[in-house]
Design an enzyme around this catalytic site. Structure first.
Site, PDB file in Angstrom:
ATOM      1  N   CYS A 169     -16.350  14.939  30.733  1.00  0.00           N
ATOM      2  CA  CYS A 169     -16.106  14.097  29.553  1.00  0.00           C
ATOM      3  C   CYS A 169     -14.730  14.470  28.990  1.00  0.00           C
ATOM      4  O   CYS A 169     -13.905  15.048  29.711  1.00  0.00           O
ATOM      5  CB  CYS A 169     -17.224  14.229  28.523  1.00  0.00           C
ATOM      6  SG  CYS A 169     -17.414  15.877  27.798  1.00  0.00           S
TER       7      CYS A 169
ATOM      8  N   ARG B 253     -20.861  15.688  25.546  1.00  0.00           N
ATOM      9  CA  ARG B 253     -21.620  14.966  26.564  1.00  0.00           C
ATOM     10  C   ARG B 253     -21.784  15.730  27.871  1.00  0.00           C
ATOM     11  O   ARG B 253     -22.909  15.865  28.374  1.00  0.00           O
ATOM     12  CB  ARG B 253     -20.937  13.612  26.864  1.00  0.00           C
ATOM     13  CG  ARG B 253     -21.033  12.633  25.737  1.00  0.00           C
ATOM     14  CD  ARG B 253     -20.055  11.483  25.922  1.00  0.00           C
ATOM     15  NE  ARG B 253     -18.673  11.923  25.779  1.00  0.00           N
ATOM     16  CZ  ARG B 253     -17.601  11.170  25.939  1.00  0.00           C
ATOM     17  NH1 ARG B 253     -17.759   9.915  26.290  1.00  0.00           N
ATOM     18  NH2 ARG B 253     -16.398  11.651  25.768  1.00  0.00           N
TER      19      ARG B 253
ATOM     20  N   ASP C  37     -19.066   8.447  23.275  1.00  0.00           N
ATOM     21  CA  ASP C  37     -18.710   9.730  22.677  1.00  0.00           C
ATOM     22  C   ASP C  37     -19.453   9.890  21.333  1.00  0.00           C
ATOM     23  O   ASP C  37     -19.226   9.101  20.417  1.00  0.00           O
ATOM     24  CB  ASP C  37     -17.196   9.715  22.455  1.00  0.00           C
ATOM     25  CG  ASP C  37     -16.691  11.010  21.891  1.00  0.00           C
ATOM     26  OD1 ASP C  37     -17.515  11.892  21.597  1.00  0.00           O
ATOM     27  OD2 ASP C  37     -15.469  11.132  21.745  1.00  0.00           O
TER      28      ASP C  37
HETATM   29  P1  4NP Z   1     -17.050  15.143  24.433  1.00  0.00           P
HETATM   30  O1  4NP Z   1     -16.824  14.808  22.882  1.00  0.00           O
HETATM   31  O2  4NP Z   1     -15.908  14.493  25.187  1.00  0.00           O
HETATM   32  O3  4NP Z   1     -18.355  14.489  24.737  1.00  0.00           O
HETATM   33  O4  4NP Z   1     -17.071  16.637  24.571  1.00  0.00           O
HETATM   34  C1  4NP Z   1     -15.645  15.084  22.206  1.00  0.00           C
HETATM   35  C2  4NP Z   1     -15.347  16.350  21.812  1.00  0.00           C
HETATM   36  C3  4NP Z   1     -14.192  16.628  21.102  1.00  0.00           C
HETATM   37  C4  4NP Z   1     -13.343  15.595  20.785  1.00  0.00           C
HETATM   38  C5  4NP Z   1     -13.631  14.318  21.172  1.00  0.00           C
HETATM   39  C6  4NP Z   1     -14.782  14.053  21.897  1.00  0.00           C
HETATM   40  N1  4NP Z   1     -12.178  15.856  20.034  1.00  0.00           N
HETATM   41  O5  4NP Z   1     -11.458  14.899  19.711  1.00  0.00           O
HETATM   42  O6  4NP Z   1     -11.899  17.010  19.734  1.00  0.00           O
END
Ligand code: 4NP
Length: 157
Positions: free
Chosen positions: A7, A13, A121
Site C-alpha cells: 500500500c 492496509r 485508504d
Molecule cells: P496505508 O495508509 O497506505 O494503508 O498504510 C496510509 C498511511 C499513511 C499515509 C497515507 C495512507 N500518510 O499520508 O502518511
C-alpha cells in the site's frame, strides 16, 4: 511461494492484508508487506489496524513499516497492490516482463470488483473504515489463498 502486500504507507492496509493472508496459508508460504513511500519506515502498524486485526484474532502489532525495493520484485512471486496508485507506482519500478507479471491489484487478482477494484485508504477515516477494509481484505485473501493452495497441490501432484 513468497507474497508481498503493498500500500502507500505500510501502516494501515498492507499490514492488515499481510496478517490476514498469513492466517489463511500454511507456514511454507512467506507473506510480507511494504509501502511505496518510506515516511513511516520502522513504525508499527496504525493502532486502528492493530485493534481491528486483534478483534478477529490476528496479531499484527509487531510488524514494522518498510518501503518496497527493486529487489522485492525479484524476491517475491506475487505482489498484490491495494489501489491503482500503488499499482502504478510498483509497475513503474519493474525492469522486465517477469517482474511486471508478478504485480497485480489485490481485488482484481481475487476476482472482486468492490470499490472499483481498489482497497480504499482508511487513514483519514474513523475506526469503521478499518472494519470495512478488514472485511474487504478478508474476502479477497480468502479467494486468493484458495487459488494459491489449488495451484500448489496441482504442482505437487
Ligand atoms: P496505508 O495508509 O497506505 O494503508 O498504510 C496510509 C498511511 C499513511 C499515509 C497515507 C495512507 N500518510 O499520508 O502518511
Amino acid at each position: 511461494m513468497k507474497i508481498l502486500m503493498v500500500c502507500l504507507g505500510n501502516i494501515c492496509r498492507s499490514p492488515l492484508a499481510e496478517g490476514i493472508m498469513r492466517s489463511k496459508l500454511p507456514g511454507d508460504f512467506i507473506v510480507d508487506s511494504a509501502g511505496t513511500i518510506d515516511m513511516h519506515q520502522g513504525s508499527n502498524p496504525d493502532k486502528r489496524s492493530v485493534k481491528t486485526a486483534s478483534k478477529y484474532g490476528i496479531d499484527i502489532s509487531r510488524q514494522t513499516s518498510r518501503p518496497i525495493t527493486t529487489k522485492d520484485l525479484d524476491d517475491y512471486d506475487k505482489i498484490y497492490c491495494m489501489d491503482l496508485s500503488n499499482f502504478k507506482n510498483v509497475i513503474s519500478m519493474a525492469q522486465n516482463e517477469e517482474q511486471r507479471s508478478k504485480i497485480s491489484l489485490l481485488m482484481e487478482a481475487a476476482g472482486l470488483n468492490h470499490a472499483s477494484g481498489e482497497v480504499p485508504d482508511p487513514y483519514w477515516d474513523e475506526i469503521d473504515g478499518f472494519e470495512k477494509v478488514y472485511h474487504q481484505l478478508d474476502e479477497a485473501c480468502d479467494r486468493i489463498a484458495k487459488k494459491l493452495l489449488i495451484q500448489k497441490s496441482t504442482i505437487n501432484n
